[in-house]
Structure formats: C-alpha cells, structure tokens
Design a protein around this motif. Structure first.
Motif, PDB file in Angstrom:
ATOM      1  N   SER A  10       9.343  61.249  49.353  1.00 36.70           N
ATOM      2  CA  SER A  10      10.841  61.068  50.010  1.00 36.70           C
ATOM      3  C   SER A  10      11.217  59.695  50.657  1.00 36.70           C
ATOM      4  O   SER A  10      11.821  59.106  50.663  1.00 36.70           O
ATOM      5  CB  SER A  10      11.370  62.282  50.634  1.00 36.70           C
ATOM      6  OG  SER A  10      10.967  63.540  49.820  1.00 36.70           O
ATOM      7  N   ILE A  11      10.225  59.336  51.700  1.00 35.11           N
ATOM      8  CA  ILE A  11      10.203  58.357  52.409  1.00 35.11           C
ATOM      9  C   ILE A  11      10.012  57.014  51.450  1.00 35.11           C
ATOM     10  O   ILE A  11      10.864  56.122  51.700  1.00 35.11           O
ATOM     11  CB  ILE A  11       9.106  58.247  53.615  1.00 35.11           C
ATOM     12  CG1 ILE A  11       9.370  59.620  54.679  1.00 35.11           C
ATOM     13  CG2 ILE A  11       9.057  56.914  54.236  1.00 35.11           C
ATOM     14  CD1 ILE A  11       8.226  59.605  55.562  1.00 35.11           C
ATOM     15  N   THR A  14      13.337  56.680  49.702  1.00 36.39           N
ATOM     16  CA  THR A  14      14.318  56.148  50.583  1.00 36.39           C
ATOM     17  C   THR A  14      14.403  54.723  50.757  1.00 36.39           C
ATOM     18  O   THR A  14      15.273  53.948  51.049  1.00 36.39           O
ATOM     19  CB  THR A  14      14.616  57.140  51.893  1.00 36.39           C
ATOM     20  OG1 THR A  14      14.571  58.309  51.468  1.00 36.39           O
ATOM     21  CG2 THR A  14      15.575  56.584  52.901  1.00 36.39           C
ATOM     22  N   ALA A  15      13.149  54.119  51.065  1.00 28.78           N
ATOM     23  CA  ALA A  15      12.634  52.612  51.539  1.00 28.78           C
ATOM     24  C   ALA A  15      13.169  52.215  50.153  1.00 28.78           C
ATOM     25  O   ALA A  15      13.791  50.969  50.644  1.00 28.78           O
ATOM     26  CB  ALA A  15      11.439  52.543  51.881  1.00 28.78           C
ATOM     27  N   ILE A  17      15.418  52.639  47.695  1.00 25.12           N
ATOM     28  CA  ILE A  17      16.751  52.521  47.588  1.00 25.12           C
ATOM     29  C   ILE A  17      17.517  51.722  48.735  1.00 25.12           C
ATOM     30  O   ILE A  17      18.411  50.831  48.620  1.00 25.12           O
ATOM     31  CB  ILE A  17      17.388  53.974  47.891  1.00 25.12           C
ATOM     32  CG1 ILE A  17      16.936  54.868  46.338  1.00 25.12           C
ATOM     33  CG2 ILE A  17      18.977  54.113  47.998  1.00 25.12           C
ATOM     34  CD1 ILE A  17      17.289  56.216  46.587  1.00 25.12           C
ATOM     35  N   THR A  18      16.905  51.890  49.939  1.00 22.99           N
ATOM     36  CA  THR A  18      17.345  51.050  50.925  1.00 22.99           C
ATOM     37  C   THR A  18      17.375  49.505  50.876  1.00 22.99           C
ATOM     38  O   THR A  18      18.269  48.606  51.087  1.00 22.99           O
ATOM     39  CB  THR A  18      17.012  51.563  52.364  1.00 22.99           C
ATOM     40  OG1 THR A  18      17.117  52.766  52.666  1.00 22.99           O
ATOM     41  CG2 THR A  18      17.456  50.644  53.555  1.00 22.99           C
TER      42      THR A  18
END
Length: 426
Positions: A10-11, A14-15, A17-18
């Motif tokens: 998940s991390i 998320t990273a 996508i960011t």
C-alpha cells in the motif's frame, strides 16, 4: 507476514501515485497537459445599451417674461393666473398718459437687443470660419451700445470656452444666445407693433398665464408656452455620463405609451431653487455630501406631446448613457485581471489551446461586460480559473457540444418532410 506485506504494498502504490501526480501537476512540471473546461460560449454580435432611469417633471419649453417698468403704466390687468392666451391677446390695458414713456423704454430695449443680436451673429460667423479641426480656443466678446438718446448700455456677449474645450461649445453657446435674444425681441416688438388707439400689454405667443407680479416694480407677467419638455436632475457622478443629444425614453400619465426623446441640454451650473427642483427632490430624495452638486437636464419628446398633460406632472424617463452596436459582451466574472476598462479573457485557439487575450471594455450592463475590442464575434471563449495560472497556453478539451431540437418547430413540420429526409438518406 501477510499483514506487513500488504502495508508495504500500500505504501509503495501510494508513493508511486503521489510521485506521478507531482510529475504531472506540480508547479515545476514540464509534462504537457490537457485541461478540461466546463464552461464555454461562442460569442455573437448584438446591440447593447446602458440606461439611466430618472424621475422627471413636465414643464413648459419656454417661459416668457413681459416687463412694465412703472406701475402707473398699467391701468387694469385683463387676465389672471391660469388663463389661456393667444398671440396678440390683451393682457393689461395701459394708461394713455404713460404710454409714450413706456414705448420709449421698449424702443431702447429693442435697439439694445438688435445690436446684441448682430454682435452674437458676427461672433458665431467668426467661430464657424476660424474653427480648426480638433482645435481649441476661447470666445468672449464685449461691446457697448449707445441709443438715439445718448444712453450707453454695456453688452457682454460671453461665449466662454475653456482653452482645452472644442469650438463646438462656443458655437452652441452662441446659437443659444441668438435664440434667447430672438425670443426677447419678439416680446418687445409685439408691444411696439400694437395700435396706439387703445394701448395694451399683449401676449407675444400662445400659452398659459403662469404668474403676475402686481405689487412691485418692474411689474411683470410670465407666460408658459404650450409646448412641453421634461426636466430632471443629475448628480455629480451622473453628470459626466449625460450629454446633449443623448437618446431617451419618456412616459407620463396621459400618454398611451412611452415615447422616444432627446436630451436638449445639460447644465454645467448647479441648479437653483425652483418649483421644478422642489418637485424632483420630493420624487427622488437623495442624501449627498455636496448639497449643490445637482444639475438640471431638459428632455424633449421627438414628437409633440399630445393629450391633457398638466405642467408639473410626474414623468418617468430613461436616458441612454452608453450604447454599442454589433458588440460582443461576456459575463463579468469571465474577465480576469480587470483594471477599469481593461482585462483579459480565455480564448480557444484553432490548435486546441486556450490563450489569454487582452480586451478593452466599453461599459458594463446587466452583469455583462460589453467589449470595445479584443474578441471578435464567432470566437469561443472559456471560463476556467485554473487556466489563468499557466504560463503557456495548454491544450484543452470541452464537453461535446449538442443542440436540443426545437419542439415547437418539430410539431409544426409536416410529416412529408420527415419521409423525404429518410428517403434522401437511403
């Protein structure tokens, strides 16, 4: 074990996508973008007007004062206030013993007016001949008139024009003075042309007796003309917007409908106390810091005012202070970087980009900015605040433009047209 795996996954997601989001939409991003625009409009040319609504009062177009210097010259007043008179109607009988003295006064007044009229007409001719295109000057003319009895009268023909004002102002003032002097001459000559058998004070024109001064010298009688105008007043901030010859609409009770009109005059001097100003203040009371900054404006209907309309009747007027034909107008919020009469709008280019275009605004009316230049009819403009932050015009895409069918047109179209259309497509 599985729990830590999913947390780490998940991390990572998320990273990822960011990071991509920052690459795409960050302030330092150099990647090309296509921006969605929700509001667009194709411009079209139309006529726009800005109107100034005003209360007004019905008044005579002319007010004629007839003076008698000595009270002993009047034998008897033959009319009273409110009486209708015609040209030549006897207003008062004159004392025969004083008739010659009064005639001498009128003759001296006629000579002075004729001399003044000649001076103003000469001044007008000089102004017309000397008027440069776009030039400025000042016209002030003074003279003295000596009559047959040796009496000298100072005549000041003040046609003052500011150094930075046009010659047109001097010409207009001279024409106004000529009309005023002509009116005074008509009054005096009407008195001198009457028969000496039964001397009387007579009316020079058709109208209504407005007032009679019976108690103090010089005695006088005032006659209102039957022709009517409409008097209104503008404040200091409105004065700059109203000019002579501006179009107007006027309606007063007694008229079937509003009629077109024209601004006859706009005074540059503060209005003095009068019954017309008193009535206007009652109709449209205004609390302002400068109590004398109120100026008289006269309006005239383009056709004669017909019907039983009394003097002093309340009228409603609208003065056209700004107008534009075949102009483009946009909702005011669609303009940005607005400063007085300048601003910018977003225009869609043929290459699919939105460019910032500077525009000049003529005036604002009904929530729209009427443009003087910058955007041509048929152009597609956009309203999208995010586009204002781009240094270069980005590519854009807009919703698919659709056109709703006209239900009334569909109902009125014969069924044979639909059959012909379907057959033509086969």
């Amino acid at each position: 074990m599985n729990r830590f795996f999913f947390i780490g996954l998940s991390i990572a997601v998320t990273a990822f996508i960011t990071a991509n989001f920052l690459l795409l939409f960050g302030e330092k991003s150099v990647l090309p973008k296509t921006v969605y625009i929700g509001e667009t409009e194709r411009t079209y040319a139309a006529a726009y007007t800005e109107n100034l609504p005003k209360e007004a009062v019905t008044a005579p177009s002319r007010s004629t004062q007839i003076y008698v210097q000595e009270s002993e010259a009047i034998d008897q007043w033959l009319v009273k206030e409110g009486d209708a008179v015609q040209g030549g109607t006897e207003l008062a009988s004159l004392n025969e013993s004083r008739t010659e003295e009064q005639r001498a006064i009128w003759e001296a007044e006629r000579d002075a007016l004729q001399a003044e009229l000649a001076e103003v007409e000469l001044s007008l001719s000089n102004l017309v001949l000397e008027r440069p295109i776009g030039g400025t000057d000042s016209g002030t003319f003074n003279d003295s008139i000596t009559d047959a009895n040796g009496n000298t009268t100072d005549v000041n023909v003040n046609v003052d024009v500011p150094q930075d004002g046009p010659y047109a102002a001097a010409i207009a003032e001279a024409e106004r003075r000529i009309a005023a002097i002509g009116s005074q001459l008509a009054v005096v000559e009407a008195q001198l042309n009457q028969s000496l058998a039964n001397p009387a004070l007579i009316s020079p024109e058709e109208g209504v007796v407005a007032s009679i001064n019976r108690d103090s010298e010089p005695m006088s009688i005032e006659i209102y003309s039957n022709d009517k105008v409409f008097i209104t007043y503008v404040l200091e901030d409105e004065w700059q917007d109203v000019e002579a010859q501006d179009r107007a609409m006027v309606h007063v009770k007694g008229m079937d409908q509003a009629v077109s009109g024209t601004v006859l005059s706009v005074s540059a001097l503060p209005a003095t106390d009068s019954r017309w100003l008193e009535a206007y203040n009652a109709l449209d009371p205004v609390d302002q810091k400068n109590p004398i900054a109120i100026y008289e404006v006269q309006l005239a209907a383009d056709s004669p005012v017909e019907g039983p309309i009394p003097y002093g009747a309340t009228a409603n007027a609208e003065i056209v202070v700004n107008e534009a034909a075949d102009a483009v107008a946009l909702p005011e919020p669609w303009l940005f970087d607005r400063a007085e009469d300048a601003g910018s709008v977003l225009q869609l280019q043929t290459d699919g980009r939105a460019a910032t275009i500077p525009v000049t605004v003529s005036f604002d009316v009904n929530g729209k900015a009427v443009l003087a230049e910058g955007i041509a009819p048929g152009t597609i403009v956009a309203n999208e605040k995010t586009l204002r932050n781009f240094q270069n015009a980005p590519k854009v895409f807009v919703p698919f433009l659709s056109e709703q069918p006209n239900y009334e047109l569909a109902k009125s179209t014969n069924w044979r047209k639909y059959v012909e259309y379907l057959l033509a497509r086969q």
